[in-house]
Design an enzyme around this catalytic site. Structure first.
Site, PDB file in Angstrom:
ATOM      1  N   ARG A   1       1.974 -17.089 -26.783  1.00 25.47           N
ATOM      2  CA  ARG A   1       2.969 -17.097 -27.847  1.00 25.47           C
ATOM      3  C   ARG A   1       3.599 -18.481 -27.928  1.00 25.47           C
ATOM      4  NH1 ARG A   1       0.578 -13.389 -29.161  1.00 25.47           N
ATOM      5  NH2 ARG A   1       1.236 -11.278 -29.708  1.00 25.47           N
TER       6      ARG A   1
ATOM      7  N   GLU B   1       3.709 -19.118 -38.893  1.00 25.44           N
ATOM      8  CA  GLU B   1       2.314 -18.931 -39.275  1.00 25.44           C
ATOM      9  C   GLU B   1       2.252 -18.248 -40.641  1.00 25.44           C
ATOM     10  OE1 GLU B   1       0.255 -16.823 -36.194  1.00 25.44           O
ATOM     11  OE2 GLU B   1       0.750 -18.301 -34.648  1.00 25.44           O
TER      12      GLU B   1
ATOM     13  N   HIS C   1      -4.531 -19.119 -34.844  1.00 30.93           N
ATOM     14  CA  HIS C   1      -4.278 -17.836 -34.194  1.00 30.93           C
ATOM     15  C   HIS C   1      -5.523 -16.941 -34.237  1.00 30.93           C
ATOM     16  CE1 HIS C   1      -0.717 -15.081 -32.951  1.00 30.93           C
ATOM     17  NE2 HIS C   1      -1.781 -14.860 -32.202  1.00 30.93           N
TER      18      HIS C   1
END
Length: 325
Positions: free
Chosen positions: A238, A267, A286
């Site tokens: 994270r 994001e 991601h």
């Protein structure tokens, strides 16, 4: 009348093909959304007529303010059994059932090694030069054999990363607040004496911790300065575990040699963000959990969650955290 279900963040247009939805289609109209919806106003408008919403991990946050704007919402299904961007207490207050799915740990471990190897052997600049007619061999790679891999966290993902590191002939050390010497030894890993010792002595540091109040900002400027100037940092966990401004400065000013990052505080990453242009950063959007096997499991269990809810017996429910103290 059928219930309406929005499947958000289906970027790759695979939600309907990754699972068999036929068991719920008599009762539910399923509408996948392939584009990112930016901002709470836009999300509320897009799903305001839905009784069911499916979200992909933490791509679309569901804070208390959003639940208050969705009076028709009755079921929220998130992929994974943990989603820090969903306010579970607010969901409960608004009568929304929140369910999750299983998730494999192999894919983020594999991506971690893709980033490590890409950084160590300069794969992106070398491949780009080859395709663009640039210099033939312009970098010197870093060997992994005999180097030290330092893991922040030795859970399911960290353990898999450690085993690959050992297979490469690396010395592997790990640290977390709850890691015991016995647990580390069982995996052929040395338990570092402290976080600081791990950072100071590792050639590659890889983050595999759950984001919590204890781990948020765990690596800031003082910690990054402890790392070797030749060291690499990898984060597939994270973003908020690593202070983002400090990381950008560490890369710009040469505190560390490079970083591999798959997670960002915002994001999708905005155009013009420094993390899009730093030359010693290998960044991916991601992708840690974005594999065919994971998506098939996600959406299969999403359908199971919806079916169980329609039958009045929800499964894999996510509960609000217990009060502190």
């Amino acid at each position: 009348m059928k219930l309406r279900c929005a499947v958000l963040d289906d970027y790759q247009d695979v939600a309907l093909s990754a699972a068999d939805w036929s068991g719920v289609l008599d009762a539910v109209d399923v509408v996948p959304v392939h584009e990112y919806i930016a901002g709470e106003d836009a999300v509320a408008e897009a799903v305001g007529d839905c009784e069911i919403v499916v979200i992909m991990r933490e791509r679309t946050p569901f804070p208390a303010s959003l639940f208050a704007r969705l009076p028709r919402l009755k079921l929220l299904v998130t992929t994974g059994m943990r989603n820090a961007s969903v306010d579970l207490e607010a969901a409960a207050r608004h009568g929304v059932t929140v369910c999750g799915t299983g998730s494999g740990s192999q894919s983020p471990a594999e991506l971690t090694w893709a980033l490590i190897l890409g950084l160590a052997r300069h794969l992106v600049p070398e491949s780009t030069a080859l395709r663009d007619g640039g210099p033939w061999q312009s970098t010197v790679g870093t060997d992994l054999h005999g180097r030290r891999l330092g893991l922040l966290g030795l859970g399911k993902i960290g353990t898999q990363v450690a085993r690959v590191g050992r297979a490469f002939g690396m010395e592997v050390a790990a640290w977390s607040e709850n890691l015991t010497a016995g647990r580390a030894e069982a995996e052929g890993v040395r338990a570092a004496d402290s976080k600081e010792e791990l950072l100071e002595t590792s050639d590659i540091v890889s983050v595999h911790l759950v984001l919590s109040d204890r781990t948020r900002g765990l690596l800031g400027a003082p910690e990054l300065r402890r790392m070797r100037p030749t060291a690499l940092l990898v984060n597939t966990s994270r973003a908020a575990i690593v202070d983002q401004a400090a990381l950008a400065r560490a890369l710009r000013d040469g505190w560390i040699a490079g970083a591999g990052v798959d997670v960002f505080e915002r994001e999708p990453l905005p155009p013009g963000d420094p993390f899009r242009t730093l030359p010693n950063l290998l960044a991916t959007p991601h992708l840690g959990y974005v594999t065919r096997a994971n998506y098939e499991r996600f959406y299969r269990e999403v359908v199971e969650d919806i079916s169980a809810y329609l039958q009045g017996a929800p499964i894999r429910r996510l509960s609000p955290p217990a009060p502190a103290g």
